[in-house]
Design a protein around this motif. Structure first.
Motif, PDB file in Angstrom:
ATOM      1  N   ARG A 115       0.886  -1.171   0.000  1.00  0.00           N
ATOM      2  CA  ARG A 115       0.000   0.000   0.000  1.00  0.00           C
ATOM      3  C   ARG A 115       0.915   1.209   0.000  1.00  0.00           C
ATOM      4  O   ARG A 115       1.733   1.389   0.905  1.00  0.00           O
ATOM      5  CB  ARG A 115      -0.933   0.036   1.204  1.00  0.00           C
ATOM      6  CG  ARG A 115      -1.730   1.348   1.249  1.00  0.00           C
ATOM      7  CD  ARG A 115      -2.749   1.417   2.360  1.00  0.00           C
ATOM      8  NE  ARG A 115      -3.338   2.771   2.391  1.00  0.00           N
ATOM      9  CZ  ARG A 115      -4.522   3.056   2.902  1.00  0.00           C
ATOM     10  NH1 ARG A 115      -5.264   2.099   3.456  1.00  0.00           N
ATOM     11  NH2 ARG A 115      -4.992   4.295   2.878  1.00  0.00           N
ATOM     12  N   THR A 122      -3.823   6.302  -4.083  1.00  0.00           N
ATOM     13  CA  THR A 122      -3.206   5.249  -3.274  1.00  0.00           C
ATOM     14  C   THR A 122      -3.086   4.001  -4.130  1.00  0.00           C
ATOM     15  O   THR A 122      -4.068   3.554  -4.738  1.00  0.00           O
ATOM     16  CB  THR A 122      -4.037   4.937  -2.023  1.00  0.00           C
ATOM     17  OG1 THR A 122      -4.181   6.124  -1.240  1.00  0.00           O
ATOM     18  CG2 THR A 122      -3.360   3.865  -1.174  1.00  0.00           C
ATOM     19  N   GLU A 175      -9.508   1.457   5.130  1.00  0.00           N
ATOM     20  CA  GLU A 175      -9.112   0.630   6.274  1.00  0.00           C
ATOM     21  C   GLU A 175      -8.149  -0.490   5.894  1.00  0.00           C
ATOM     22  O   GLU A 175      -7.577  -1.134   6.785  1.00  0.00           O
ATOM     23  CB  GLU A 175     -10.360   0.005   6.900  1.00  0.00           C
ATOM     24  CG  GLU A 175     -11.444   0.996   7.258  1.00  0.00           C
ATOM     25  CD  GLU A 175     -12.774   0.305   7.521  1.00  0.00           C
ATOM     26  OE1 GLU A 175     -12.785  -0.936   7.704  1.00  0.00           O
ATOM     27  OE2 GLU A 175     -13.807   1.001   7.540  1.00  0.00           O
ATOM     28  N   ARG A 176      -7.988  -0.745   4.620  1.00  0.00           N
ATOM     29  CA  ARG A 176      -7.228  -1.905   4.185  1.00  0.00           C
ATOM     30  C   ARG A 176      -5.727  -1.687   4.362  1.00  0.00           C
ATOM     31  O   ARG A 176      -5.206  -0.608   4.104  1.00  0.00           O
ATOM     32  CB  ARG A 176      -7.533  -2.239   2.734  1.00  0.00           C
ATOM     33  CG  ARG A 176      -8.981  -2.615   2.448  1.00  0.00           C
ATOM     34  CD  ARG A 176      -9.308  -4.055   2.856  1.00  0.00           C
ATOM     35  NE  ARG A 176      -9.378  -4.247   4.272  1.00  0.00           N
ATOM     36  CZ  ARG A 176     -10.464  -4.053   5.009  1.00  0.00           C
ATOM     37  NH1 ARG A 176     -11.568  -3.612   4.434  1.00  0.00           N
ATOM     38  NH2 ARG A 176     -10.451  -4.283   6.299  1.00  0.00           N
ATOM     39  N   ARG A 177      -5.030  -2.764   4.774  1.00  0.00           N
ATOM     40  CA  ARG A 177      -3.595  -2.714   5.067  1.00  0.00           C
ATOM     41  C   ARG A 177      -2.879  -3.921   4.444  1.00  0.00           C
ATOM     42  O   ARG A 177      -3.507  -4.906   4.069  1.00  0.00           O
ATOM     43  CB  ARG A 177      -3.364  -2.719   6.583  1.00  0.00           C
ATOM     44  CG  ARG A 177      -3.958  -1.509   7.316  1.00  0.00           C
ATOM     45  CD  ARG A 177      -3.257  -0.215   6.938  1.00  0.00           C
ATOM     46  NE  ARG A 177      -3.802   0.943   7.645  1.00  0.00           N
ATOM     47  CZ  ARG A 177      -4.720   1.754   7.156  1.00  0.00           C
ATOM     48  NH1 ARG A 177      -5.239   1.530   5.950  1.00  0.00           N
ATOM     49  NH2 ARG A 177      -5.147   2.797   7.853  1.00  0.00           N
ATOM     50  N   VAL A 178      -1.568  -3.835   4.365  1.00  0.00           N
ATOM     51  CA  VAL A 178      -0.760  -4.950   3.856  1.00  0.00           C
ATOM     52  C   VAL A 178      -1.048  -6.193   4.695  1.00  0.00           C
ATOM     53  O   VAL A 178      -1.128  -6.134   5.926  1.00  0.00           O
ATOM     54  CB  VAL A 178       0.739  -4.600   3.907  1.00  0.00           C
ATOM     55  CG1 VAL A 178       1.594  -5.836   3.598  1.00  0.00           C
ATOM     56  CG2 VAL A 178       1.057  -3.477   2.931  1.00  0.00           C
ATOM     57  N   ASP A 180      -3.884  -7.912   4.410  1.00  0.00           N
ATOM     58  CA  ASP A 180      -5.322  -8.184   4.352  1.00  0.00           C
ATOM     59  C   ASP A 180      -5.639  -9.068   3.150  1.00  0.00           C
ATOM     60  O   ASP A 180      -5.041  -8.927   2.073  1.00  0.00           O
ATOM     61  CB  ASP A 180      -6.122  -6.885   4.237  1.00  0.00           C
ATOM     62  CG  ASP A 180      -6.166  -6.096   5.532  1.00  0.00           C
ATOM     63  OD1 ASP A 180      -5.681  -6.620   6.561  1.00  0.00           O
ATOM     64  OD2 ASP A 180      -6.679  -4.966   5.508  1.00  0.00           O
TER      65      ASP A 180
END
Length: 209
Positions: A115, A122, A175-178, A180
């Motif tokens: 990300r 992004t 809200e998404r992160r590495v 996920d």
């Protein structure tokens, strides 16, 4: 059918194990009068059938049942009270097709491996199972957690997309992160093109009788 254009972000409020399914109750801003029992709603890309609906807090609280296969193949197994989901009502005749044709049948799970902020956008990089990577092409469409997105680049089993601030704000993508895991549905057109190519290759390889 759906378009991959998220129309609400719902919240799971309860998860109950039943005999053969897992029942989830979800709060949404939808008008309960417009949701019929048996209607389809895409929940983070998973097409689920409404089995109960009632008014709640100015919107609708609806229930869906997730079968064992759905739990095995999607992120639905990880949903808990408080999980936020991208929602989309089923496409109706005359609706604007703003994304692409989406069935709500998840093909597999993609994992976020990068990300990165790129100017105002992004960038997310995803690793996908090898058997699905051949269906993903640069500038093609994919559905990720119920969101229609355009593939920016592809390298082996990794592909990237760029999300604008609006998308991050009105979906769960902010809200998404590495690390996920994300529900992935490949473009139905890519599936059929690949199948036709395979059938053509097989026909050419078959010696005449």
């Amino acid at each position: 059918m759906f378009t991959g254009i998220v129309t609400d972000v719902g919240t799971v409020v309860s998860v109950v194990e039943r005999e053969t399914v897992r029942r989830l109750e979800i709060d949404s801003a939808y008008d309960p009068a417009g949701i019929a029992i048996g209607a389809s709603i895409a929940c983070s890309g998973v097409c689920l059938t409404v089995v109960e609906v009632r008014p709640h807090a100015g919107g609708a609280r609806f229930a869906v049942d997730a079968a064992p296969e759905t739990l095995a193949l999607t992120t639905a197994a990880d949903w808990r009270a408080g999980t936020r989901l991208n929602l989309e009502r089923a496409l109706r005749i005359g609706d604007e097709l703003g994304g692409h044709i989406v069935s709500g049948h998840v093909d597999g799970l993609a994992e976020i491996v990068v990300r990165e902020e790129v100017g105002e956008a992004t960038r997310f990089d995803f690793r996908v199972p090898a058997q699905l990577s051949r269906f993903i092409a640069e500038k093609g469409s994919v559905c990720l957690d119920g969101t229609s997105l355009t593939v920016n680049a592809v390298t082996g089993d990794v592909f990237s997309v760029l999300l604008i601030p609006h998308t991050l704000a009105v979906t769960t993508w902010g809200e998404r992160r590495v690390g996920d895991r994300i529900n992935l549905e490949i473009d139905v057109m890519a599936r059929y093109v690949a199948r036709l190519a395979e059938a053509g290759a097989a026909a050419q390889a078959t010696p005449p009788a």
